[in-house]
Design a protein around this motif. Structure first.
Motif, PDB file in Angstrom:
ATOM      1  N   GLY A 181      -7.254   0.790  16.063  1.00 57.47           N
ATOM      2  CA  GLY A 181      -7.576  -0.599  16.091  1.00 57.47           C
ATOM      3  C   GLY A 181      -9.030  -1.249  15.623  1.00 57.47           C
ATOM      4  N   ARG A 203     -13.921  -2.573  16.663  1.00 58.25           N
ATOM      5  CA  ARG A 203     -12.779  -2.441  17.148  1.00 58.25           C
ATOM      6  C   ARG A 203     -12.392  -4.187  17.516  1.00 58.25           C
ATOM      7  NH1 ARG A 203      -7.656  -3.130  18.599  1.00 58.25           N
ATOM      8  NH2 ARG A 203      -6.811  -1.325  19.934  1.00 58.25           N
ATOM      9  N   VAL A 211     -10.086  -7.284  17.414  1.00 60.12           N
ATOM     10  CA  VAL A 211      -9.095  -8.201  18.513  1.00 60.12           C
ATOM     11  C   VAL A 211      -8.510  -9.199  17.891  1.00 60.12           C
ATOM     12  CG1 VAL A 211      -9.275  -9.157  20.498  1.00 60.12           C
ATOM     13  CG2 VAL A 211     -10.648  -7.346  20.164  1.00 60.12           C
ATOM     14  N   CYS A 248     -11.164 -12.546  13.940  1.00 59.62           N
ATOM     15  CA  CYS A 248     -11.052 -10.735  12.826  1.00 59.62           C
ATOM     16  C   CYS A 248     -11.322 -10.379  11.564  1.00 59.62           C
ATOM     17  CB  CYS A 248      -9.868  -9.880  13.616  1.00 59.62           C
ATOM     18  SG  CYS A 248      -8.668 -10.795  13.549  1.00 59.62           S
ATOM     19  N   THR A 275     -17.104  -5.365  19.430  1.00 55.65           N
ATOM     20  CA  THR A 275     -16.132  -6.131  19.175  1.00 55.65           C
ATOM     21  C   THR A 275     -16.365  -7.116  19.656  1.00 55.65           C
ATOM     22  OG1 THR A 275     -13.899  -5.753  19.767  1.00 55.65           O
ATOM     23  CG2 THR A 275     -15.124  -5.426  21.584  1.00 55.65           C
ATOM     24  N   ILE A 286       0.560  -8.122  19.155  1.00 52.36           N
ATOM     25  CA  ILE A 286      -0.892  -7.825  19.543  1.00 52.36           C
ATOM     26  C   ILE A 286      -1.332  -8.911  19.880  1.00 52.36           C
ATOM     27  CG2 ILE A 286      -1.251  -5.037  18.741  1.00 52.36           C
ATOM     28  CD1 ILE A 286      -1.422  -7.272  15.979  1.00 52.36           C
ATOM     29  N   HIS A 287      -1.024 -10.434  19.471  1.00 56.49           N
ATOM     30  CA  HIS A 287      -1.634 -11.219  19.594  1.00 56.49           C
ATOM     31  C   HIS A 287      -1.427 -12.006  20.084  1.00 56.49           C
ATOM     32  CE1 HIS A 287      -0.209 -10.445  15.115  1.00 56.49           C
ATOM     33  NE2 HIS A 287      -2.201 -11.238  14.990  1.00 56.49           N
ATOM     34  N   SER A 309      -0.772 -10.154  23.412  1.00 55.68           N
ATOM     35  CA  SER A 309      -1.641  -8.779  24.048  1.00 55.68           C
ATOM     36  C   SER A 309      -3.145  -8.850  24.581  1.00 55.68           C
ATOM     37  CB  SER A 309      -0.973  -7.940  24.041  1.00 55.68           C
ATOM     38  OG  SER A 309      -1.949  -7.249  23.054  1.00 55.68           O
ATOM     39  N   ILE A 345      -6.567  -8.883  25.710  1.00 60.72           N
ATOM     40  CA  ILE A 345      -7.946  -8.936  25.054  1.00 60.72           C
ATOM     41  C   ILE A 345      -8.829  -7.582  26.042  1.00 60.72           C
ATOM     42  CG2 ILE A 345     -10.582  -9.757  25.269  1.00 60.72           C
ATOM     43  CD1 ILE A 345      -9.782 -11.990  24.884  1.00 60.72           C
ATOM     44  N   HIS A 371      -7.010  -3.977  24.109  1.00 60.75           N
ATOM     45  CA  HIS A 371      -7.241  -3.321  22.929  1.00 60.75           C
ATOM     46  C   HIS A 371      -9.055  -3.002  22.966  1.00 60.75           C
ATOM     47  CE1 HIS A 371      -4.556  -6.052  20.396  1.00 60.75           C
ATOM     48  NE2 HIS A 371      -4.303  -7.106  21.198  1.00 60.75           N
ATOM     49  N   THR A 396      -8.955   0.576  24.435  1.00 61.78           N
ATOM     50  CA  THR A 396      -9.019   1.624  23.821  1.00 61.78           C
ATOM     51  C   THR A 396     -10.017   3.057  23.089  1.00 61.78           C
ATOM     52  OG1 THR A 396      -8.257   0.408  21.099  1.00 61.78           O
ATOM     53  CG2 THR A 396      -6.175   0.869  23.271  1.00 61.78           C
ATOM     54  N   ASP A 430      -9.098  -9.901  31.365  1.00 59.75           N
ATOM     55  CA  ASP A 430     -10.237 -10.334  30.501  1.00 59.75           C
ATOM     56  C   ASP A 430     -10.824 -11.819  31.858  1.00 59.75           C
ATOM     57  OD1 ASP A 430      -8.328  -9.175  29.157  1.00 59.75           O
ATOM     58  OD2 ASP A 430      -7.676 -10.863  28.234  1.00 59.75           O
TER      59      ASP A 430
END
Length: 271
Positions: free
Chosen positions: A5, A17, A19, A24, A76, A155-156, A158, A160, A163, A166, A241
């Motif tokens: 990412g 990164r 998210v 993004c 990020t 991923i859209h 899951s 924040i 993400h 990592t 989050d």
């Protein structure tokens, strides 16, 4: 583990990164413009040159070296979980993707059948009960995140924090965490402090909403989509989050309630 990412300018001045559903597309275009003085012609997610991405084999060594040496301003961007999950629904479940098809092939038919989600149809002007359909989708999203059923979380939707973590667990450290709700202010500070070759005023740039125009318009205020059960589900899914990034519990008052504590984020997500 590496740095999934991560996007980085070729100049190594900015390390970002990604998210999903947190501006993004706009941020990626800013990175591209920072080095080249122009916008990428197309969806920045499709760019395979002019910008380092962890998903490109030739980019991995430069990204690893830059992070290890602490080069570049690492950042990020986060978003209120209410807005983000609603955006994911309208874009990925209701929207027609840029290839002209529904997202992920049989995903939408499956949740229509198993959860009663109605995504609308462009042939009828996307006329459907948005509130009822979103709440059913929310049950599906909860099942994927909490129980990994009937599929792994996308991923859209899951979390924040998942993400963001990592990069930390790979050995990186964020210099900034921006908010989508005040993106222009955050980006101005990032571009100033990174001393990029081609700065741009975020208030005076094109809009890069790649999902716009491909699905239904939101017909109601955000809070209308969240009854007591939906609000409970969002906090069940995204409690970390809310806590880490300072968002309040009320879907009608989605402004951040405090500044993000960078040190606390690194401690919590580095475990």
């Amino acid at each position: 583990m590496g740095f999934p990412g991560i996007w980085m300018t070729e100049s190594e001045r900015l390390v970002y990164r990604v998210v999903p559903k947190c501006a993004c597309s706009t941020i990626g275009q800013i990175l591209y413009h920072a080095d080249h003085g122009r916008w990428f012609d197309g969806d920045i997610h499709d760019a395979r040159e002019g910008l380092h991405k962890w998903g490109l084999d030739h980019s991995r060594a430069p990204i690893e070296a830059a992070v290890a040496a602490g080069r570049g301003l690492a950042f990020t961007c986060v978003r209120n979980p209410y807005d983000r999950i609603l955006s994911a629904f309208f874009d990925k479940i209701c929207g027609i993707q840029r290839n002209g098809r529904r997202y992920r092939g049989n995903l939408v038919p499956k949740i229509m059948r198993d959860y009663g989600v109605e995504p609308g149809d462009p042939e009828t002007g996307f006329d459907f009960d948005q509130i009822a359909s979103f709440r059913r989708f929310l049950l599906f999203a909860r099942d994927t995140i909490r129980f990994r059923q009937p599929m792994e979380p996308d991923i859209h939707w899951s979390s924040i924090s998942g993400h963001v973590s990592t990069f930390i667990r790979g050995g990186g450290r964020y210099d900034r965490i921006l908010r989508t709700e005040d993106l222009a202010t955050g980006l101005r500070g990032v571009l100033r402090d990174a001393e990029v070759a081609h700065p741009v005023d975020p208030d005076d740039m094109p809009r890069f909403n790649e999902s716009a125009g491909h699905g239904p318009e939101r017909a109601h205020p955000v809070a209308a989509y969240f009854d007591d059960l939906a609000t409970h589900l969002v906090h069940e899914i995204y409690g970390r989050d809310f806590a880490l990034f300072g968002y309040g519990p009320d879907p009608a008052d989605r402004a951040a309630k405090r500044e993000i504590d960078l040190e606390a984020v690194h401690v919590e997500l580095g475990r």
